[in-house]
Design an enzyme around this catalytic site. Structure first.
Site, PDB file in Angstrom:
ATOM      1  N   SER A 120      27.046 -15.303  45.869  1.00  0.00           N
ATOM      2  CA  SER A 120      25.655 -14.867  45.799  1.00  0.00           C
ATOM      3  C   SER A 120      24.866 -15.128  47.074  1.00  0.00           C
ATOM      4  CB  SER A 120      24.953 -15.572  44.633  1.00  0.00           C
ATOM      5  OG  SER A 120      25.523 -15.193  43.413  1.00  0.00           O
ATOM      6  N   SER A 139      21.998 -14.007  36.337  1.00  0.00           N
ATOM      7  CA  SER A 139      21.134 -13.120  35.563  1.00  0.00           C
ATOM      8  C   SER A 139      19.674 -13.572  35.576  1.00  0.00           C
ATOM      9  CB  SER A 139      21.655 -13.037  34.124  1.00  0.00           C
ATOM     10  OG  SER A 139      20.798 -12.241  33.335  1.00  0.00           O
ATOM     11  N   HIS A 182      16.596 -22.929  29.242  1.00  0.00           N
ATOM     12  CA  HIS A 182      17.162 -23.189  27.918  1.00  0.00           C
ATOM     13  C   HIS A 182      17.245 -24.700  27.776  1.00  0.00           C
ATOM     14  CE1 HIS A 182      19.462 -22.971  24.303  1.00  0.00           C
ATOM     15  NE2 HIS A 182      20.653 -23.138  24.839  1.00  0.00           N
ATOM     16  N   ASP A 230      17.499 -21.146  19.027  1.00  0.00           N
ATOM     17  CA  ASP A 230      18.209 -20.210  19.899  1.00  0.00           C
ATOM     18  C   ASP A 230      19.710 -20.197  19.569  1.00  0.00           C
ATOM     19  OD1 ASP A 230      18.032 -18.533  22.524  1.00  0.00           O
ATOM     20  OD2 ASP A 230      19.690 -19.917  22.897  1.00  0.00           O
ATOM     21  N   GLU A 262      25.228   3.880  15.132  1.00  0.00           N
ATOM     22  CA  GLU A 262      23.921   4.086  14.520  1.00  0.00           C
ATOM     23  C   GLU A 262      23.143   2.790  14.337  1.00  0.00           C
ATOM     24  OE1 GLU A 262      23.633   6.732  11.195  1.00  0.00           O
ATOM     25  OE2 GLU A 262      25.246   8.015  11.914  1.00  0.00           O
ATOM     26  N   LYS A 290      28.131 -25.955  33.310  1.00  0.00           N
ATOM     27  CA  LYS A 290      28.263 -26.342  34.716  1.00  0.00           C
ATOM     28  C   LYS A 290      27.100 -27.221  35.167  1.00  0.00           C
ATOM     29  CE  LYS A 290      31.009 -22.352  36.199  1.00  0.00           C
ATOM     30  NZ  LYS A 290      31.096 -21.178  37.090  1.00  0.00           N
ATOM     31  N   GLY A 309      18.095 -11.514  32.108  1.00  0.00           N
ATOM     32  CA  GLY A 309      17.484 -11.452  33.425  1.00  0.00           C
ATOM     33  C   GLY A 309      17.201 -10.056  33.930  1.00  0.00           C
ATOM     34  N   SER A 320      29.526 -19.737  47.486  1.00  0.00           N
ATOM     35  CA  SER A 320      29.038 -18.823  46.448  1.00  0.00           C
ATOM     36  C   SER A 320      28.997 -17.380  46.946  1.00  0.00           C
ATOM     37  CB  SER A 320      27.633 -19.236  46.005  1.00  0.00           C
ATOM     38  OG  SER A 320      27.070 -18.252  45.170  1.00  0.00           O
TER      39      SER A 320
END
Length: 342
Positions: A54, A28, A109, A192, A232, A86, A135, A52
């Site tokens: 990705s 992200s 973070h 956070d 709502e 990880k 992201g 991976s």
């Protein structure tokens, strides 16, 4: 005294002249940072593990993809866009052996650094650039010529250029367009985690479910309960986001306002506030992080069971059916988006 808000004029992309930037991970945040920096004129490479999913995605976006350790060795500035649990193993196996004095590590973070799960050596800059949005929003806002506000923090300033690098990175991803505040790893991490647990995710999810269950148990239709306790909520949050709590109250009826100011404190009681303080204390002492590490290392059994339990909740089944009748609501499969960058 109000905190200074850094804007575009405070960031200088010349800080990255003749430098290679590496983004480790293409999830992200990773894909958003990489694409935005690339389109800001920076040289960006991607670091991923060999199998991976990705790799193909990142290559299709025009990036050079390297194994994680190779990317760290090649780069001057490295973003660890990796899941918190990880990150420590990847850091020890692939990042730390390839660091050299003068390099810069960036985190989005502060958890791993603040709680000592990752301990960078002296001689490297350690900074944080944390956009205050997911992201896909960091990416979409950049493409629209806007930007998601961000936090920056300096943990180690070995080169005496760490703040310039942080502001340059923030500018490259578009965040100086929205405003950048300076904080610390400690402050960002603890606030956070508290926000996620007590208000934004934990608090809100439980409030919604409790309201829904109260109405259904009293004999009202699940569909009515869904509309009043979940659907709502967006209208109210949007008003608060745009104009604050007072602005929201200006926009709702007098009846709603009276119910707000007289009944709200009966829901969020002193006991609730006491529980919030306990949650904050657990975060500050590191108790939550130790529990989370233990859960992760134990195979996430409780975590998965709790998620599954809520996925099967009546409110989810009711909502899925009702949202299918609302063509104006964008049907985003965010799980699918995340998976495509895993």
């Amino acid at each position: 005294m109000p905190a200074k808000i850094h804007t575009d004029k405070d960031g200088d992309l010349r800080a990255f002249s003749n430098k290679t930037l590496a983004v480790l991970g293409y999830g992200s945040q990773g894909h958003a940072h990489a694409l935005n920096l690339k389109e800001s004129g920076c040289k960006v490479i991607i670091g991923l593990y060999p199998k991976s999913k990705s790799i193909a995605v990142a290559k299709s976006h025009g990036f050079e993809v390297c194994e994680t350790g190779e990317a760290v060795a090649k780069a001057d500035v490295i973003l660890l866009a990796l899941p918190d649990m990880k990150m420590p193993d990847i850091y020890r196996s692939a990042v730390e052996p390839n660091l050299a004095p003068g390099k810069c590590l960036i985190f989005s973070h502060g958890l791993c650094v603040h709680y000592g799960l990752v301990q960078p050596p002296a001689g490297v800059d350690v900074i944080m650039v944390a956009p205050k949005g997911p992201g896909h929003v960091v990416r979409s806002q950049y493409k629209e010529g806007k930007g998601v506000p961000a936090l920056i923090a300096i943990h180690q300033d070995a080169t005496k250029k760490a703040k310039k690098i942080a502001l340059a990175w923030a500018k490259g991803i578009g965040s100086t367009r929205g405003g950048v505040l300076q904080t610390t790893f400690k402050e960002e991490t603890e606030t956070d985690l508290f926000g996620e647990q007590a208000v934004l995710c934990g608090g809100t999810s439980e409030l919604i479910k409790a309201g829904f269950e109260t109405l259904v148990e009293a004999g009202y239709q699940p569909e009515m309960a869904y509309f009043e306790c979940l659907h709502e909520l967006k209208l109210i949050v949007d008003l608060i986001n745009e104009s604050g709590i007072s602005g929201m109250r200006f926009s709702v009826s007098e009846t709603a306002k009276y119910g707000d100011v007289t009944r709200g404190p009966r829901i969020i009681t002193q006991q609730t506030r006491k529980a919030m303080k306990k949650i904050l204390s657990e975060i500050q002492k590191g108790t939550f992080t130790k529990e989370w590490v233990k859960e992760y290392q134990g195979g996430l059994k409780n975590y998965k069971a709790l998620l599954k339990q809520d996925e099967n909740h009546l409110i989810e089944k009711t909502g899925k059916r009702l949202r299918a009748c609302m063509p104006w609501i964008s049907k985003k499969n965010l799980k699918g988006v995340q998976a495509s960058y895993s």
